[in-house]
Design a protein around this motif. Sequence first.
Motif, short mmCIF file in Angstrom:
data_model
loop_
_atom_site.label_atom_id
_atom_site.label_comp_id
_atom_site.label_asym_id
_atom_site.label_seq_id
_atom_site.Cartn_x
_atom_site.Cartn_y
_atom_site.Cartn_z
N TYR A 7 0.83 -1.20 0.00
CA TYR A 7 0.00 0.00 0.00
C TYR A 7 0.87 1.25 0.00
O TYR A 7 1.64 1.47 0.94
CB TYR A 7 -0.91 -0.04 1.23
CG TYR A 7 -1.75 1.18 1.42
CD1 TYR A 7 -2.82 1.45 0.58
CD2 TYR A 7 -1.49 2.08 2.46
CE1 TYR A 7 -3.61 2.58 0.76
CE2 TYR A 7 -2.27 3.20 2.64
CZ TYR A 7 -3.32 3.44 1.79
OH TYR A 7 -4.10 4.55 1.96
N CYS A 16 -10.53 4.10 -0.83
CA CYS A 16 -9.52 3.04 -0.95
C CYS A 16 -10.07 1.69 -0.47
O CYS A 16 -10.37 1.51 0.71
CB CYS A 16 -8.29 3.42 -0.14
SG CYS A 16 -7.00 2.17 -0.20
N ALA A 18 -8.41 -1.12 -0.36
CA ALA A 18 -7.41 -1.84 0.44
C ALA A 18 -7.55 -1.47 1.91
O ALA A 18 -7.49 -2.34 2.79
CB ALA A 18 -6.00 -1.53 -0.07
N ARG A 19 -7.73 -0.20 2.19
CA ARG A 19 -7.89 0.24 3.59
C ARG A 19 -9.16 -0.35 4.20
O ARG A 19 -9.18 -0.73 5.36
CB ARG A 19 -7.91 1.76 3.66
CG ARG A 19 -6.53 2.36 3.43
CD ARG A 19 -6.58 3.86 3.35
NE ARG A 19 -7.19 4.47 4.51
CZ ARG A 19 -6.57 5.31 5.32
NH1 ARG A 19 -5.33 5.65 5.10
NH2 ARG A 19 -7.21 5.84 6.35
N LEU A 29 -2.15 -4.88 5.18
CA LEU A 29 -1.49 -3.86 4.37
C LEU A 29 -0.06 -3.65 4.85
O LEU A 29 0.21 -3.72 6.05
CB LEU A 29 -2.24 -2.52 4.49
CG LEU A 29 -3.36 -2.25 3.49
CD1 LEU A 29 -4.43 -3.31 3.55
CD2 LEU A 29 -3.94 -0.87 3.72
N ARG A 31 3.40 -1.03 4.13
CA ARG A 31 3.95 0.17 3.50
C ARG A 31 5.40 -0.05 3.05
O ARG A 31 5.95 0.73 2.32
CB ARG A 31 3.86 1.36 4.43
CG ARG A 31 2.44 1.85 4.59
CD ARG A 31 2.44 3.26 5.15
NE ARG A 31 1.09 3.78 5.22
CZ ARG A 31 0.58 4.62 4.33
NH1 ARG A 31 1.28 4.99 3.31
NH2 ARG A 31 -0.64 5.07 4.48
N ASP A 66 -1.40 -1.74 -4.31
CA ASP A 66 -2.34 -0.64 -4.22
C ASP A 66 -1.56 0.65 -4.39
O ASP A 66 -1.05 1.22 -3.43
CB ASP A 66 -3.09 -0.65 -2.89
CG ASP A 66 -4.23 0.35 -2.89
OD1 ASP A 66 -3.94 1.55 -2.74
OD2 ASP A 66 -5.38 -0.05 -3.06
N CYS A 67 -1.42 1.05 -5.65
CA CYS A 67 -0.68 2.25 -5.97
C CYS A 67 -1.17 2.77 -7.31
O CYS A 67 -1.94 2.10 -7.99
CB CYS A 67 0.83 1.98 -6.01
SG CYS A 67 1.33 0.62 -7.09
N THR A 105 -8.45 -2.61 -5.87
CA THR A 105 -7.64 -3.64 -5.24
C THR A 105 -8.49 -4.84 -4.83
O THR A 105 -8.12 -5.99 -5.08
CB THR A 105 -6.90 -3.06 -4.01
OG1 THR A 105 -6.06 -2.00 -4.47
CG2 THR A 105 -6.07 -4.12 -3.31
#
Length: 167
Positions: A7, A16, A18-19, A29, A31, A66-67, A105
């Motif tokens: 993420y 979002c 994914a969140r 998730l 980072r 997820d970008c 996502t």
Amino acid sequence: MECHVYYEGDDDPDKCTARRLEKFDKATLYRSMGQVPYGIVLNPHAEQALSPADADDGLGTLVALDCSWESAEAASFKMRGIHRALPFLVAANPINYGRPFQLTTVEALAGAACILGDWELAEDILEPFRWGETFLTLNEEPLRRYSECADSSEVVAVQDDYLADEE
């Protein structure tokens, strides 16, 4: 099968998926790429299509990126795992409804789960989204056909049928 997401946080947090998956405890998730577990990486730039044969590798781990599209290619080069592209599927999310290849996502993870034969996982992760069931309905036939393929080349052949119909 477990769902994991690299993420970057470069989209609207309120939209979002994914969140939201993390909030409902349906995905983890990360980072940092170094933290992401080895698995099947859903990469739009991969050279090989996802197929049921990928389920035989025993990984049991799906990894989504997820970008933004711009950063997906750079991020994918650094990601460990078996990289696979999703075949033709149509978005059901409100922003890209009806557009091919414009999946969120959660749609990417659900589509991958179906192709790999885990329809229950797909239904489970789509459950928190009003349009989740619509994704499975819109893509019912291609997902079924992809899930019956033996390998990536057969998936690409099925995809070519849909792309020919789109033209």
